[in-house]
Design a protein around this motif. Structure first.
Motif, mmCIF file in Angstrom:
data_model
loop_
_atom_site.group_PDB
_atom_site.id
_atom_site.type_symbol
_atom_site.label_atom_id
_atom_site.label_comp_id
_atom_site.label_asym_id
_atom_site.label_seq_id
_atom_site.Cartn_x
_atom_site.Cartn_y
_atom_site.Cartn_z
ATOM 1 N N LYS A 1 0.837 -1.187 0.000
ATOM 2 C CA LYS A 1 0.000 0.000 0.000
ATOM 3 C C LYS A 1 0.881 1.249 0.000
ATOM 4 O O LYS A 1 2.109 1.172 0.151
ATOM 5 N N VAL A 2 0.252 2.404 -0.143
ATOM 6 C CA VAL A 2 0.981 3.671 -0.057
ATOM 7 C C VAL A 2 1.071 4.079 1.413
ATOM 8 O O VAL A 2 0.059 4.148 2.121
ATOM 9 N N TYR A 3 2.294 4.307 1.870
ATOM 10 C CA TYR A 3 2.523 4.796 3.236
ATOM 11 C C TYR A 3 2.536 6.326 3.205
ATOM 12 O O TYR A 3 3.283 6.926 2.426
ATOM 13 N N ASP A 4 1.731 6.953 4.053
ATOM 14 C CA ASP A 4 1.719 8.419 4.091
ATOM 15 C C ASP A 4 3.107 8.966 4.422
ATOM 16 O O ASP A 4 3.558 9.948 3.837
ATOM 17 N N ARG A 5 3.766 8.316 5.349
ATOM 18 C CA ARG A 5 5.120 8.717 5.738
ATOM 19 C C ARG A 5 5.868 7.473 6.188
ATOM 20 O O ARG A 5 5.356 6.696 6.976
ATOM 21 N N ALA A 6 7.063 7.284 5.671
ATOM 22 C CA ALA A 6 7.832 6.083 5.994
ATOM 23 C C ALA A 6 9.293 6.440 6.210
ATOM 24 O O ALA A 6 9.873 7.217 5.452
ATOM 25 N N ILE A 7 9.875 5.848 7.249
ATOM 26 C CA ILE A 7 11.307 5.984 7.514
ATOM 27 C C ILE A 7 11.963 4.656 7.143
ATOM 28 O O ILE A 7 11.658 3.613 7.734
ATOM 29 N N VAL A 8 12.840 4.685 6.159
ATOM 30 C CA VAL A 8 13.496 3.475 5.658
ATOM 31 C C VAL A 8 14.933 3.466 6.148
ATOM 32 O O VAL A 8 15.703 4.392 5.877
ATOM 33 N N LEU A 9 15.287 2.407 6.890
ATOM 34 C CA LEU A 9 16.641 2.251 7.390
ATOM 35 C C LEU A 9 17.447 1.389 6.434
ATOM 36 O O LEU A 9 16.959 0.361 5.933
ATOM 37 N N HIS A 10 18.694 1.779 6.185
ATOM 38 C CA HIS A 10 19.574 1.042 5.285
ATOM 39 C C HIS A 10 20.623 0.270 6.077
ATOM 40 O O HIS A 10 20.777 0.460 7.291
ATOM 41 N N ALA A 11 21.349 -0.597 5.377
ATOM 42 C CA ALA A 11 22.314 -1.471 6.035
ATOM 43 C C ALA A 11 23.409 -0.686 6.749
ATOM 44 O O ALA A 11 23.966 -1.163 7.742
ATOM 45 N N ASP A 12 23.742 0.512 6.251
ATOM 46 C CA ASP A 12 24.791 1.316 6.883
ATOM 47 C C ASP A 12 24.260 2.136 8.060
ATOM 48 O O ASP A 12 24.940 3.040 8.551
ATOM 49 N N ARG A 13 23.034 1.794 8.509
ATOM 50 C CA ARG A 13 22.375 2.439 9.652
ATOM 51 C C ARG A 13 21.900 3.858 9.350
ATOM 52 O O ARG A 13 21.445 4.568 10.250
ATOM 53 N N SER A 14 22.019 4.287 8.123
ATOM 54 C CA SER A 14 21.454 5.579 7.742
ATOM 55 C C SER A 14 19.961 5.403 7.493
ATOM 56 O O SER A 14 19.478 4.292 7.264
ATOM 57 N N GLY A 15 19.240 6.501 7.563
ATOM 58 C CA GLY A 15 17.800 6.433 7.345
ATOM 59 C C GLY A 15 17.312 7.578 6.490
ATOM 60 O O GLY A 15 17.925 8.649 6.453
ATOM 61 N N GLU A 16 16.232 7.325 5.763
ATOM 62 C CA GLU A 16 15.629 8.352 4.919
ATOM 63 C C GLU A 16 14.125 8.365 5.160
ATOM 64 O O GLU A 16 13.510 7.310 5.345
ATOM 65 N N THR A 17 13.560 9.552 5.133
ATOM 66 C CA THR A 17 12.117 9.709 5.313
ATOM 67 C C THR A 17 11.463 10.033 3.978
ATOM 68 O O THR A 17 11.928 10.915 3.255
ATOM 69 N N TYR A 18 10.398 9.298 3.659
ATOM 70 C CA TYR A 18 9.698 9.483 2.392
ATOM 71 C C TYR A 18 8.238 9.810 2.668
ATOM 72 O O TYR A 18 7.627 9.264 3.592
ATOM 73 N N GLU A 19 7.683 10.683 1.850
ATOM 74 C CA GLU A 19 6.261 11.009 1.915
ATOM 75 C C GLU A 19 5.538 10.285 0.774
ATOM 76 O O GLU A 19 6.049 10.175 -0.335
ATOM 77 N N GLN A 20 4.346 9.763 1.074
ATOM 78 C CA GLN A 20 3.540 9.059 0.065
ATOM 79 C C GLN A 20 4.374 7.990 -0.649
ATOM 80 O O GLN A 20 4.509 7.966 -1.866
ATOM 81 N N MET A 21 4.936 7.079 0.138
ATOM 82 C CA MET A 21 5.837 6.072 -0.422
ATOM 83 C C MET A 21 5.116 4.756 -0.685
ATOM 84 O O MET A 21 4.315 4.298 0.130
ATOM 85 N N GLN A 22 5.427 4.172 -1.828
ATOM 86 C CA GLN A 22 4.902 2.848 -2.165
ATOM 87 C C GLN A 22 6.035 1.964 -2.660
ATOM 88 O O GLN A 22 6.875 2.386 -3.460
ATOM 89 N N ALA A 23 6.051 0.722 -2.174
ATOM 90 C CA ALA A 23 7.057 -0.254 -2.592
ATOM 91 C C ALA A 23 6.593 -0.931 -3.884
ATOM 92 O O ALA A 23 5.480 -1.465 -3.948
ATOM 93 N N ILE A 24 7.450 -0.911 -4.898
ATOM 94 C CA ILE A 24 7.134 -1.476 -6.212
ATOM 95 C C ILE A 24 8.273 -2.405 -6.624
ATOM 96 O O ILE A 24 9.452 -2.075 -6.469
ATOM 97 N N TYR A 25 7.923 -3.562 -7.145
ATOM 98 C CA TYR A 25 8.917 -4.444 -7.753
ATOM 99 C C TYR A 25 8.865 -4.279 -9.271
ATOM 100 O O TYR A 25 7.789 -4.289 -9.867
ATOM 101 N N SER A 26 10.041 -4.138 -9.879
ATOM 102 C CA SER A 26 10.153 -4.138 -11.330
ATOM 103 C C SER A 26 10.653 -5.515 -11.745
ATOM 104 O O SER A 26 11.761 -5.933 -11.381
ATOM 105 N N LEU A 27 9.828 -6.233 -12.495
ATOM 106 C CA LEU A 27 10.138 -7.601 -12.913
ATOM 107 C C LEU A 27 10.606 -7.605 -14.367
ATOM 108 O O LEU A 27 9.953 -7.037 -15.240
#
Length: 304
Positions: A160-186
Motif C-alpha cells: 500500500k501507499v505509506y503516508d510517511r515512511a522511515i526506511v533504514l539502510h544497512a549502513d544504519r542511515s535512514g531516509e524519510t519518504y512522503e507518500q511512499m509505495q514499494a514497487i517491484y520491477s520484474l
C-alpha cells in the motif's frame, strides 16, 4: 436445469502450481475474464508470443509460526543460486531470496493453500462460488499469469501507499519518504547460454504523481505520462537463471523492522508482524530455433 459452479481461478492456479511442479513442465493461464461456458475448461496451454516467456506470479502470506516456519521453508530453497554478494546485501536490508525447483515442499504448499482446499482438508466453511477476490482477501494468496518479453519491465505493486515512511539502510542511515509505495520491477533476460534469468528489482515510488516526459520502447518517440518520483534499489536486485518449472522466491526476514524488507513484504489486512512472499515461476519459453518447439516439454493442462 442444474448449473455446476466452477472453482475460482485462484484455486486452479494453486492446484496447477503443485501439480505442475511435480511434473516439471505444465502451465496454467489465468485471465480477467469470467469462467468460460459450454463446458470449456479454464485450464489450457499458454499461448506465447514469438519472443515472450510465460510466468506465474504468486503473492502469499507466510503462516504466523515465527522462525520455525522459516527454518522449514528455507531448507528446500536453493539460496546459492543467488549471487553471494547480492545475497549478503539482501540479508543486511531485511530481504531473503532463493530458487525452488522440483516438487514444492510442504511449507510452500501450505503457504499457497492455507485453507487446505486442494489437499482435501476443507472445512464446512467452504464456498463453492467464492470469487478469486474474496478468496484472496480471506487467504492472502493472489495469483496471475503474464507474458513478458525479454528486457521489458513489468510493474508489481508490493504494498500500500505509506503516508510517511522511515526506511533504514544497512549502513544504519535512514531516509524519510512522503507518500511512499514499494514497487517491484520484474524483468526477464535471455542468457548467452540460451536460457532465461528472472530479475526482481525493488523501487521506492514517492510523492504525488506529476507529468513527466518518457520515451517508448524505440527510444525515438517521447510522450508525457503521470508518474511519481522513483528510486530504483539496484543493489538489492534478486536475480537467478531459471529453467521451466523453477521459481524465484523472495520474502523478508522476521526481524526486518523498518528496513527495506518490511515495506515490500508486510502482509496487508493482517495482524502486525505478518509477512508475505512473492513467488515467480517460469512456465513457458519461446520455441528454440534449433529444435522448432518451445522448451516446456510440450505438455499442457487438460481436464479429465
Amino acid at each position: 436445469m442444474s448449473v455446476r459452479s466452477k472453482p475460482p481461478l485462484l484455486l486452479l492456479a494453486v492446484a496447477g502450481l503443485c501439480a505442475a511442479l511435480a511434473a516439471g513442465c505444465s502451465t496454467l493461464v489465468l485471465t480477467d475474464d469470467e469462467p468460460t461456458g459450454g463446458g470449456e475448461s479454464p485450464l489450457r496451454a499458454a499461448l506465447s508470443s514469438a519472443d515472450a516467456v510465460t510466468l506465474d506470479i504468486f503473492w502469499a502470506n507466510l503462516p504466523a509460526e515465527g522462525p520455525g516456519f522459516d527454518r522449514r521453508l528455507w531448507r528446500f530453497v536453493q539460496e546459492d543460486r543467488i549471487d553471494p554478494e547480492s545475497r549478503g546485501r539482501l540479508m543486511q536490508n531485511g530481504l531473503r531470496a532463493g530458487v525452488v525447483g522440483g516438487a514444492p515442499p510442504e511449507a510452500i504448499v501450505r503457504m499457497l493453500d492455507p485453507l487446505g482446499k486442494r489437499r482435501g482438508e476443507t472445512g464446512s466453511d467452504e464456498s463453492p462460488t467464492e470469487t478469486d477476490a474474496a478468496l484472496g482477501e480471506r487467504t492472502g494468496v493472489r495469483a496471475r499469469t503474464t507474458q513478458v518479453r525479454p528486457g521489458e519491465p513489468v510493474v508489481l505493486q508490493a504494498a500500500k501507499v505509506y503516508d510517511r515512511a522511515i526506511v533504514l539502510h544497512a549502513d544504519r542511515s535512514g531516509e524519510t519518504y512522503e507518500q511512499m509505495q514499494a514497487i517491484y520491477s520484474l524483468e526477464v533476460h535471455r542468457e548467452t547460454t540460451g536460457g532465461y534469468s528472472v530479475r526482481l528489482t525493488p523501487e521506492l515510488h514517492t510523492g504525488e504523481p506529476r507529468s513527466q516526459w518518457v520515451r517508448d520502447e524505440t527510444s525515438m518517440i517521447a510522450y508525457q505520462r503521470m508518474e511519481r518520483e522513483k528510486r530504483a534499489l539496484d543493489d538489492l536486485r534478486s536475480e537467478a537463471p531459471l529453467v521451466v518449472g523453477e521459481m524465484l522466491l523472495v520474502t523478508s526476514l522476521p526481524d526486518s523492522a523498518s528496513r527495506v524488507g518490511r515495506y515490500f513484504h508486510e502482509a496487508e489486512d493482517s495482524p502486525e508482524g505478518r509477512r508475505k512472499a512473492i513467488l515467480i515461476r517460469l512456465t513457458g519459453v519461446p520455441p528454440d530455433p534449433a529444435f522448432g518447439a518451445g522448451r516446456d516439454g510440450g505438455l499442457a493442462w487438460s481436464e479429465r
